[in-house]
Design an enzyme around this catalytic site. Sequence first.
Site, mmCIF file in Angstrom:
data_model
loop_
_atom_site.group_PDB
_atom_site.id
_atom_site.type_symbol
_atom_site.label_atom_id
_atom_site.label_comp_id
_atom_site.label_asym_id
_atom_site.label_seq_id
_atom_site.Cartn_x
_atom_site.Cartn_y
_atom_site.Cartn_z
ATOM 1 N N CYS A 25 0.822 -1.144 0.027
ATOM 2 C CA CYS A 25 -0.075 -0.099 -0.109
ATOM 3 C C CYS A 25 0.860 1.196 -0.058
ATOM 4 C CB CYS A 25 -0.833 -0.031 1.178
ATOM 5 S SG CYS A 25 -1.900 1.521 1.267
ATOM 6 N N CYS A 32 0.392 3.334 3.491
ATOM 7 C CA CYS A 32 1.086 2.745 4.685
ATOM 8 C C CYS A 32 1.850 1.640 4.761
ATOM 9 C CB CYS A 32 -0.361 2.325 5.735
ATOM 10 S SG CYS A 32 -1.201 1.060 5.225
ATOM 11 N N CYS A 51 -7.449 -0.838 1.437
ATOM 12 C CA CYS A 51 -6.320 -1.220 2.476
ATOM 13 C C CYS A 51 -7.095 -1.366 3.540
ATOM 14 C CB CYS A 51 -5.046 -0.424 2.433
ATOM 15 S SG CYS A 51 -4.158 -0.758 3.743
ATOM 16 N N CYS A 90 -5.201 1.334 6.388
ATOM 17 C CA CYS A 90 -5.256 2.961 6.372
ATOM 18 C C CYS A 90 -6.631 3.397 5.327
ATOM 19 C CB CYS A 90 -4.230 3.453 5.684
ATOM 20 S SG CYS A 90 -3.781 3.040 3.899
ATOM 21 N N CYS A 128 -8.135 -5.686 -9.664
ATOM 22 C CA CYS A 128 -7.861 -4.652 -10.662
ATOM 23 C C CYS A 128 -7.504 -3.487 -9.914
ATOM 24 C CB CYS A 128 -9.107 -4.534 -11.581
ATOM 25 S SG CYS A 128 -8.874 -3.420 -13.088
#
Length: 132
Positions: free
Chosen positions: A46, A49, A95, A98, A118
């Site tokens: 991510c 984070c 995510c 976060c 995707c």
Amino acid sequence: MTIQKTDQQWREQLTPEQYRVARQAGTERPFSGEHYRHNKPGDYHCLCCGTLLFHSDAKFDAGCGWPSFYAEAAGANIRRITDTSHGMVRVEVRCSHCDAHLGHVFPDGPEPTGERYCINSVCMTFKEGGKV
């Protein structure tokens, strides 16, 4: 662990495009992202984070214009949300640490999962190595 920052803190951390996609649930133009044709072994994390999201061995070319994966790297790092925007019903993925918007998951991927995540390139960083 849940990461919470103010809108201003996210704006200071991210570029305008990263902010638009990751924090405002936007999307990048198809076939434009740096990870679309990327094929090195490693892990995708991510952008906001650093949480591990996908391993490169689950990446495949779906021809859709965005990086596609058939499985998550770890079961608890991605959260699914029903998305009814734009007159469609889709499953948005974020995510779980976060709440960054990552993209969507569809039921038309390859085995063994039959799923196609995707994902917007701009929402991920890549670390070479990792699980191969």
